[in-house]
Design a protein around this motif. Structure first.
Motif, mmCIF file in Angstrom:
data_model
loop_
_atom_site.group_PDB
_atom_site.id
_atom_site.type_symbol
_atom_site.label_atom_id
_atom_site.label_comp_id
_atom_site.label_asym_id
_atom_site.label_seq_id
_atom_site.Cartn_x
_atom_site.Cartn_y
_atom_site.Cartn_z
ATOM 1 N N TRP A 56 0.519 -1.100 0.146
ATOM 2 C CA TRP A 56 0.434 0.090 0.066
ATOM 3 C C TRP A 56 0.668 1.206 -0.216
ATOM 4 O O TRP A 56 2.044 1.279 0.708
ATOM 5 C CB TRP A 56 -0.988 -0.215 1.166
ATOM 6 C CG TRP A 56 -1.809 1.231 1.235
ATOM 7 C CD1 TRP A 56 -2.539 1.800 0.624
ATOM 8 C CD2 TRP A 56 -2.412 1.785 2.379
ATOM 9 N NE1 TRP A 56 -3.258 2.312 0.588
ATOM 10 C CE2 TRP A 56 -3.046 3.090 1.965
ATOM 11 C CE3 TRP A 56 -1.796 2.249 3.189
ATOM 12 C CZ2 TRP A 56 -4.027 3.769 2.403
ATOM 13 C CZ3 TRP A 56 -2.560 2.955 3.799
ATOM 14 C CH2 TRP A 56 -3.524 4.022 3.490
ATOM 15 N N GLY A 58 -0.651 4.381 0.490
ATOM 16 C CA GLY A 58 -1.119 5.511 1.354
ATOM 17 C C GLY A 58 -1.985 6.088 0.386
ATOM 18 O O GLY A 58 -2.451 7.500 0.430
ATOM 19 N N LEU A 59 -2.302 6.307 -0.698
ATOM 20 C CA LEU A 59 -2.729 7.042 -1.698
ATOM 21 C C LEU A 59 -4.254 5.530 -2.838
ATOM 22 O O LEU A 59 -5.425 6.759 -2.692
ATOM 23 C CB LEU A 59 -2.477 7.152 -2.405
ATOM 24 C CG LEU A 59 -1.749 8.776 -1.639
ATOM 25 C CD1 LEU A 59 -0.210 9.628 -3.178
ATOM 26 C CD2 LEU A 59 -1.753 9.541 -1.471
ATOM 27 N N ASN A 60 -3.684 5.100 -3.181
ATOM 28 C CA ASN A 60 -4.081 4.353 -3.653
ATOM 29 C C ASN A 60 -5.100 2.934 -2.901
ATOM 30 O O ASN A 60 -5.231 2.370 -1.720
ATOM 31 C CB ASN A 60 -3.124 3.131 -4.706
ATOM 32 C CG ASN A 60 -3.805 2.719 -5.558
ATOM 33 O OD1 ASN A 60 -4.628 2.398 -5.473
ATOM 34 N ND2 ASN A 60 -3.183 2.525 -6.643
ATOM 35 N N SER A 276 6.132 7.614 0.172
ATOM 36 C CA SER A 276 4.453 6.922 -0.123
ATOM 37 C C SER A 276 4.560 5.705 -0.160
ATOM 38 O O SER A 276 4.740 4.726 -0.824
ATOM 39 C CB SER A 276 4.444 7.216 -1.290
ATOM 40 O OG SER A 276 4.327 8.715 -1.814
ATOM 41 N N VAL B 21 -1.924 13.514 2.915
ATOM 42 C CA VAL B 21 -1.829 12.477 1.914
ATOM 43 C C VAL B 21 -2.500 11.796 3.547
ATOM 44 O O VAL B 21 -3.590 10.538 2.614
ATOM 45 C CB VAL B 21 -0.196 11.644 2.377
ATOM 46 C CG1 VAL B 21 -0.099 10.412 2.293
ATOM 47 C CG2 VAL B 21 0.826 12.601 1.182
ATOM 48 N N VAL B 22 -2.740 11.369 4.905
ATOM 49 C CA VAL B 22 -3.838 10.823 5.422
ATOM 50 C C VAL B 22 -5.025 10.830 5.442
ATOM 51 O O VAL B 22 -6.135 9.690 4.927
ATOM 52 C CB VAL B 22 -3.364 11.113 7.278
ATOM 53 C CG1 VAL B 22 -4.268 10.581 7.998
ATOM 54 C CG2 VAL B 22 -1.799 10.372 7.409
ATOM 55 N N ILE B 24 -6.054 11.667 2.625
ATOM 56 C CA ILE B 24 -6.814 11.739 1.187
ATOM 57 C C ILE B 24 -6.656 9.833 1.381
ATOM 58 O O ILE B 24 -7.731 8.676 0.718
ATOM 59 C CB ILE B 24 -5.595 11.885 -0.455
ATOM 60 C CG1 ILE B 24 -5.235 13.244 -0.416
ATOM 61 C CG2 ILE B 24 -5.586 11.062 -1.514
ATOM 62 C CD1 ILE B 24 -4.814 13.685 -1.352
ATOM 63 N N GLY B 25 -5.896 9.316 2.112
ATOM 64 C CA GLY B 25 -5.745 7.451 2.126
ATOM 65 C C GLY B 25 -6.809 6.841 3.201
ATOM 66 O O GLY B 25 -6.776 6.219 2.896
ATOM 67 N N ALA B 42 4.491 12.171 -2.610
ATOM 68 C CA ALA B 42 3.785 11.598 -2.732
ATOM 69 C C ALA B 42 2.585 12.521 -3.038
ATOM 70 O O ALA B 42 2.032 11.817 -3.688
ATOM 71 C CB ALA B 42 3.760 11.466 -0.633
ATOM 72 N N LEU B 43 2.577 13.632 -3.303
ATOM 73 C CA LEU B 43 1.767 14.488 -3.174
ATOM 74 C C LEU B 43 1.929 15.053 -4.720
ATOM 75 O O LEU B 43 1.204 16.704 -5.200
ATOM 76 C CB LEU B 43 1.189 15.739 -2.599
ATOM 77 C CG LEU B 43 0.507 15.056 -0.910
ATOM 78 C CD1 LEU B 43 -0.291 16.244 -0.093
ATOM 79 C CD2 LEU B 43 -0.467 14.678 -1.507
ATOM 80 N N GLN B 47 1.598 10.487 -9.201
ATOM 81 C CA GLN B 47 0.975 10.170 -8.070
ATOM 82 C C GLN B 47 0.148 10.286 -7.595
ATOM 83 O O GLN B 47 -0.689 8.348 -8.072
ATOM 84 C CB GLN B 47 2.115 9.749 -6.815
ATOM 85 C CG GLN B 47 3.485 9.864 -6.646
ATOM 86 C CD GLN B 47 3.915 8.538 -7.077
ATOM 87 O OE1 GLN B 47 3.603 7.848 -6.415
ATOM 88 N NE2 GLN B 47 4.966 8.167 -7.853
ATOM 89 N N LEU B 48 -0.786 10.952 -7.163
ATOM 90 C CA LEU B 48 -2.020 11.207 -6.944
ATOM 91 C C LEU B 48 -2.990 10.217 -8.455
ATOM 92 O O LEU B 48 -3.941 9.817 -8.283
ATOM 93 C CB LEU B 48 -2.278 12.180 -7.210
ATOM 94 C CG LEU B 48 -2.322 13.289 -5.806
ATOM 95 C CD1 LEU B 48 -2.065 14.410 -5.955
ATOM 96 C CD2 LEU B 48 -2.794 12.659 -4.411
ATOM 97 N N ASN B 50 -2.034 8.462 -10.475
ATOM 98 C CA ASN B 50 -2.217 6.760 -10.716
ATOM 99 C C ASN B 50 -2.712 6.153 -9.736
ATOM 100 O O ASN B 50 -3.439 4.958 -9.718
ATOM 101 C CB ASN B 50 -0.955 6.801 -10.564
ATOM 102 C CG ASN B 50 0.558 6.761 -11.956
ATOM 103 O OD1 ASN B 50 -0.077 7.099 -12.383
ATOM 104 N ND2 ASN B 50 1.496 7.109 -11.517
ATOM 105 N N ALA B 51 -3.532 6.421 -8.346
ATOM 106 C CA ALA B 51 -3.914 5.954 -7.530
ATOM 107 C C ALA B 51 -5.602 6.574 -7.840
ATOM 108 O O ALA B 51 -6.560 6.422 -6.747
ATOM 109 C CB ALA B 51 -3.707 7.468 -6.082
ATOM 110 N N ARG B 53 -6.822 9.743 -7.099
ATOM 111 C CA ARG B 53 -7.423 10.414 -6.635
ATOM 112 C C ARG B 53 -7.371 12.212 -6.444
ATOM 113 O O ARG B 53 -8.128 13.089 -5.782
ATOM 114 C CB ARG B 53 -6.364 10.981 -5.347
ATOM 115 C CG ARG B 53 -6.224 9.451 -4.802
ATOM 116 C CD ARG B 53 -6.931 8.798 -3.836
ATOM 117 N NE ARG B 53 -7.002 7.983 -3.058
ATOM 118 C CZ ARG B 53 -8.088 7.474 -2.442
ATOM 119 N NH1 ARG B 53 -8.979 7.860 -2.450
ATOM 120 N NH2 ARG B 53 -7.544 6.292 -1.668
#
Lengths: 310, 362
Positions: A56, A58-60, A276, B21-22, B24-25, B42-43, B47-48, B50-51, B53
């Motif tokens: 994981w 943290g975002l996905n 991440s 991040v927390v 969103i996660g 991370a932000l 990355q966002l 791909n997730a 978000r």
């Protein structure tokens, strides 16, 4: 007189009553507290711990099970091993210095000097400050460019040659952080030692004195065994505190220069929020928890045996 | 925004990136949140996206204005997911009073830069304030040197590196890091740069205890607060021996994206559209002191950037390098590596080897 029950019978009936009372407590009285404990403590630990076996980020929303992969990587991660070394080093130095100073201060504050109450308050004061505030304060004192910092003091007292780049020198930075932690929590250790010292009967010292014991013998053979529980508590707290040290390092050096002050707690934070990798970070947290539990149990066993001998 | 669309009330909250991040996660994202261009953190946009978000904003009118040079860091798969109103510059922020009193001239080549260092050192004022205790500050020197030493010769370095035919170790990055170390050894910086953080760095240059400091343009207003009477300017930091080689790092600043999970998607998209109006962009640029992302209308460009504008107009600019890196590991290897280089724990070769290894992690 004859109306009174036989004492034996009276005792038996009291026991039965007690048994009934114990047996009669409904188990569901526990339910609210148990439910709160499960929801607030057990569930987060189990749910959080399970991330250690996933990738994981943290975002996905998708978490893929990766088995023990995170633990395998942890064992091969140079940064993790260097952080572990720093963690052990800072734990040992904080534990040793903080408790030695704490004990010395407690012995001093336990004497009959007139200012002992003021001294106890002053020495304990840093422990009530937030660790982040203490870290920022010391960051200022260590700053080589500040005119009122430690370097300025050394210059003023003629020790200019001892001026250092306290947080910028990779050989010194970890010990500079140790200094901050020791400054803040020595008063805390002192109070626990003081509580132990105040429970030592004066008669024991009088008897030792009559037997011809000197100051050291009196300390070693009377004080030490009598305050053994306080030693156990202090050593346990400082070892656990050392292993999970985070705030001061994040605020003062961020783990630098390079990785010179990086610890497992800091690595855990960075892995989660910078890289991440929440799964890998949780695996690091689990390993740290196991190390702390193992060291604490071992320490408790050793120190408790000292208490019995004492 | 509230004046234009009274039915929308915008509530602001301030926190660090970790708390975003927390949120969103954990499935409780804000409607709008800070997003970094490109990849590498991370932000960051990639990355966002791909997730899953970030909401797609490609149908908004401002998207057509994104120039091709910024597409790699403002779009993913030809779609736009966030908006930023400004571009930031990395350059040498200098104290004009000190500069004039030492009779210094703006350098255009590496040797001129070394002369500036030597002249300032002789006068007892270090040329540059360096706050390398904060690792993000330490990286700015080589960020400023790399465009001249890498991209002036190899403009498609990022593509070659992504294709596996170029590495940090075999590129001008090595010269950049070696020159950085040379600046340290030659006395171009204040004493104890690794024990000095950004706050002290800002004070050193604002109060004239050093001539300059390599910094982001968006932090100049903050530096000015340490001495409101100081007159500050900015010049491009030269890394090469030819003035024609000189290039400047200029890149989109962090911007705002809309959460794909937002319950107020329409309103959040309206907010982005409002931010992307030229008047909003100009106002934002004037307040932040950065360059507007799109030019148009009447905008008062920060006079501090007058030394940088010719490079921008001539297209002699490069994006910040980390925005093209595939993961956060490269940036972390770079940040820690620079500190190790300055403290003598590692050589330029060691640092670049670690950055290459981190790049391979993808």
């Amino acid at each position: 007189m004859s109306d009174l029950p036989h004492p034996k019978v009276a005792m038996q009936s009291t026991r039965i009553l007690k048994k009934r009372r114990v047996a009669g407590v409904p188990w569901y009285f526990l339910a609210p507290a148990l439910l709160a404990y499960i929801l607030v403590v057990v569930y987060p630990i189990v749910a959080g711990g399970s991330y250690a076996f996933t990738d994981w980020n943290g975002l996905n929303p998708v978490k893929t099970f990766v088995g023990l992969e995170n633990f395998r990587r942890l064992l091969q991660d140079d940064q993790a091993l260097s952080s572990l070394k720093n963690t052990v080093l800072i734990t040992l130095s904080v534990t040793l210095v903080q408790n030695t100073l704490g004990l010395l201060l407690a012995l001093g504050a336990n004497s009959t000097i007139r200012t002992r109450f003021l001294l106890r308050t002053v020495l304990f004061a840093p422990a009530v400050i937030s660790s982040l505030v203490a870290a920022y304060l010391w960051q200022y004192l260590y700053d080589p460019n500040v005119e009122g910092g430690i370097n300025a003091l050394l210059t003023d007292v003629g020790l200019k040659s001892l001026r250092q780049d306290w947080l910028g020198n990779p050989q010194l930075a970890l010990f500079a952080i140790t200094g901050t932690v020791v400054w803040q929590y020595t008063g805390y250790s002192m109070v626990i030692f003081l509580a132990g010292l105040q429970g030592v009967p004066v008669e024991l010292y009088e008897a030792a004195e009559l037997d011809g014991a000197g100051a050291w013998q009196s300390f070693w053979n009377v004080t030490r065994p009598m305050i053994a529980p306080a030693i156990t508590v202090n050593l346990m707290l400082s070892v656990i505190g050392g292993f999970k040290l985070f705030d001061q390092i994040l605020a003062m050096t961020g783990g630098g220069p390079g990785y010179a002050t990086s610890t497992l707690s800091l690595l855990m934070y960075k892995q989660a929020f910078v890289f991440s990798r929440f799964g890998y970070s949780t695996a690091t947290a689990l390993v740290l928890a196991i190390i702390i539990a193992g060291v604490s149990l071992l320490q408790l066993k050793l120190l408790r045996s000292q208490e019995l001998e004492g | 925004m509230h004046a234009e669309v009274p039915t929308i009330k915008v509530e602001m909250s301030f926190g660090d990136d970790a708390s975003t991040v927390v949120r969103i996660g954990s499935g409780n994202p804000p409607d709008l949140f800070r997003v970094f261009p490109g990849n590498g953190s991370a932000l960051s946009m990639v990355q966002l996206v791909n997730a899953g978000r970030l909401a797609d904003l490609s149908d908004q009118s401002w998207v057509k204005r994104i120039p091709p040079s910024l597409t790699p860091v403002l779009k993913v798969n030809n779609k736009a997911y966030f908006f930023t109103p400004t571009q930031a510059v990395i350059g040498a922020v200098y104290n004009k009073q000190v500069f004039e009193s030492l009779k210094l001239t703006v350098p255009h080549t590496w040797s001129q830069l070394m002369t500036l260092c030597d002249t300032a050192k002789k006068a007892g004022v270090p040329a540059f304030a360096l706050g390398a205790k904060d690792s993000w500050v330490g990286q700015l020197i080589d960020y400023a040197l790399v465009p001249s030493l890498v991209y002036s010769n190899t403009p498609d370095f990022d593509k070659l590196q992504a294709g596996g035919t170029a590495t940090f170790s075999s590129s001008g990055w090595k010269e950049a890091l070696n020159k950085y170390k040379m600046m340290l050894d030659r006395g171009c910086f204040n004493e104890n740069p690794l024990g000095t953080g950004f706050e002290q760095q800002a004070k050193l240059v604002a109060t004239g205890k050093t001539v300059a400091a390599v910094q982001l343009s968006l932090l100049v207003p903050r530096i000015q607060t340490d001495n409101p009477t100081a007159t500050l300017g900015m010049f491009a930091l030269p890394g090469g021996d030819r003035a024609s080689q000189l290039r400047v790092p200029v890149a989109p600043s962090s911007g705002i994206g809309v959460s794909a999970q937002s319950k107020n998607l329409t309103e959040a998209r309206l907010f982005i559209a409002f931010m992307a109006q030229q008047t909003s962009i100009n106002r934002y640029a004037e307040l932040s002191g950065d360059l507007p992302i799109f030019s148009g209308g009447s905008v008062k460009i920060n006079p501090l950037l007058s030394g940088i504008l010719p490079f921008v107009r001539a297209g002699k600019v490069n994006l910040f390098m980390d925005q093209s890196w595939p993961n956060a590991d490269v940036q972390q290897a770079h940040l820690a590596g620079v500190q190790q280089l300055l403290s003598g724990q590692a050589s330029a070769t060691d640092v670049l080897k670690k950055m290459d290894d981190a790049y391979q992690k993808r």
